[in-house]
Design a protein around this motif. Structure first.
Motif, mmCIF file in Angstrom:
data_model
loop_
_atom_site.group_PDB
_atom_site.id
_atom_site.type_symbol
_atom_site.label_atom_id
_atom_site.label_comp_id
_atom_site.label_asym_id
_atom_site.label_seq_id
_atom_site.Cartn_x
_atom_site.Cartn_y
_atom_site.Cartn_z
ATOM 1 N N LYS A 5 -53.003 51.881 -30.324
ATOM 2 C CA LYS A 5 -52.210 50.831 -29.701
ATOM 3 C C LYS A 5 -51.169 51.504 -28.816
ATOM 4 O O LYS A 5 -50.448 52.383 -29.263
ATOM 5 C CB LYS A 5 -51.521 49.985 -30.761
ATOM 6 C CG LYS A 5 -50.672 48.913 -30.134
ATOM 7 C CD LYS A 5 -50.164 47.956 -31.140
ATOM 8 C CE LYS A 5 -49.383 46.903 -30.399
ATOM 9 N NZ LYS A 5 -48.971 45.833 -31.193
ATOM 10 N N ARG A 24 -38.593 42.775 -33.922
ATOM 11 C CA ARG A 24 -39.935 42.326 -33.578
ATOM 12 C C ARG A 24 -40.950 43.462 -33.673
ATOM 13 O O ARG A 24 -42.028 43.301 -34.263
ATOM 14 C CB ARG A 24 -39.962 41.742 -32.161
ATOM 15 C CG ARG A 24 -41.319 41.151 -31.789
ATOM 16 C CD ARG A 24 -41.411 40.808 -30.302
ATOM 17 N NE ARG A 24 -41.420 41.973 -29.446
ATOM 18 C CZ ARG A 24 -42.499 42.760 -29.257
ATOM 19 N NH1 ARG A 24 -43.626 42.510 -29.878
ATOM 20 N NH2 ARG A 24 -42.431 43.793 -28.439
ATOM 21 N N LEU A 25 -40.612 44.621 -33.136
ATOM 22 C CA LEU A 25 -41.531 45.757 -33.177
ATOM 23 C C LEU A 25 -41.745 46.261 -34.603
ATOM 24 O O LEU A 25 -42.865 46.613 -34.977
ATOM 25 C CB LEU A 25 -41.017 46.886 -32.285
ATOM 26 C CG LEU A 25 -41.096 46.613 -30.790
ATOM 27 C CD1 LEU A 25 -40.331 47.669 -30.006
ATOM 28 C CD2 LEU A 25 -42.539 46.532 -30.320
ATOM 29 N N GLU A 27 -41.533 44.409 -37.357
ATOM 30 C CA GLU A 27 -42.370 43.410 -38.037
ATOM 31 C C GLU A 27 -43.823 43.530 -37.609
ATOM 32 O O GLU A 27 -44.727 43.416 -38.433
ATOM 33 C CB GLU A 27 -41.829 42.003 -37.767
ATOM 34 C CG GLU A 27 -40.538 41.722 -38.508
ATOM 35 C CD GLU A 27 -39.909 40.389 -38.133
ATOM 36 O OE1 GLU A 27 -40.277 39.815 -37.077
ATOM 37 O OE2 GLU A 27 -39.035 39.934 -38.893
ATOM 38 N N GLU A 28 -44.051 43.777 -36.326
ATOM 39 C CA GLU A 28 -45.411 43.942 -35.827
ATOM 40 C C GLU A 28 -46.063 45.180 -36.460
ATOM 41 O O GLU A 28 -47.228 45.138 -36.866
ATOM 42 C CB GLU A 28 -45.380 44.084 -34.311
ATOM 43 C CG GLU A 28 -46.734 44.131 -33.670
ATOM 44 C CD GLU A 28 -46.634 44.199 -32.149
ATOM 45 O OE1 GLU A 28 -47.361 45.014 -31.569
ATOM 46 O OE2 GLU A 28 -45.828 43.447 -31.564
ATOM 47 N N GLU A 31 -46.957 44.431 -40.153
ATOM 48 C CA GLU A 31 -48.171 43.630 -40.274
ATOM 49 C C GLU A 31 -49.412 44.491 -40.058
ATOM 50 O O GLU A 31 -50.408 44.342 -40.763
ATOM 51 C CB GLU A 31 -48.152 42.456 -39.292
ATOM 52 C CG GLU A 31 -47.243 41.330 -39.719
ATOM 53 C CD GLU A 31 -47.591 40.788 -41.094
ATOM 54 O OE1 GLU A 31 -48.787 40.522 -41.370
ATOM 55 O OE2 GLU A 31 -46.678 40.633 -41.917
ATOM 56 N N TYR A 32 -49.350 45.385 -39.094
ATOM 57 C CA TYR A 32 -50.467 46.276 -38.820
ATOM 58 C C TYR A 32 -50.727 47.184 -40.020
ATOM 59 O O TYR A 32 -51.869 47.380 -40.434
ATOM 60 C CB TYR A 32 -50.164 47.100 -37.570
ATOM 61 C CG TYR A 32 -51.320 47.917 -37.065
ATOM 62 C CD1 TYR A 32 -52.396 47.323 -36.420
ATOM 63 C CD2 TYR A 32 -51.329 49.300 -37.218
ATOM 64 C CE1 TYR A 32 -53.457 48.078 -35.945
ATOM 65 C CE2 TYR A 32 -52.389 50.067 -36.750
ATOM 66 C CZ TYR A 32 -53.441 49.447 -36.117
ATOM 67 O OH TYR A 32 -54.491 50.199 -35.659
#
Length: 84
Positions: A5, A24-25, A27-28, A31-32
């Motif tokens: 990514k 935000r980054l 949390e992303e 999740e990944y």
């Protein structure tokens, strides 16, 4: 080859508040990682007092971590120089 990514770098206006983007980054990325796609990670955070918090975990293949850090460093420097 793994599914990589790419997060593009861009120079930001110093007057912006970046707390929401950091959250935000993170949390992303969390999740990944929950999907079981990660074996290594490195985090570097600098607060408004210029204190540095860093941590890392390398599950395997240390040369991949070193290569990723070198690529990140190069991209960051290039974005800062070209963004002026």
């Amino acid at each position: 080859m793994s599914d990589l990514k790419v997060v593009p770098f861009k120079k930001n206006d110093d007057s912006e508040w970046h707390n929401q983007e950091v959250i935000r980054l993170l949390e992303e990325a969390l999740e990944y990682a929950k999907q079981g796609n990660c074996q290594s990670m490195a985090i570097l955070m600098i607060d408004s007092n210029h204190d540095v918090m860093d941590c890392w975990h390398n599950g395997n293949f240390p040369y991949q971590m070193v290569g990723a850090l070198e690529s990140l460093k190069t991209d960051f420097i290039r974005a800062c120089i070209e963004g002026r």
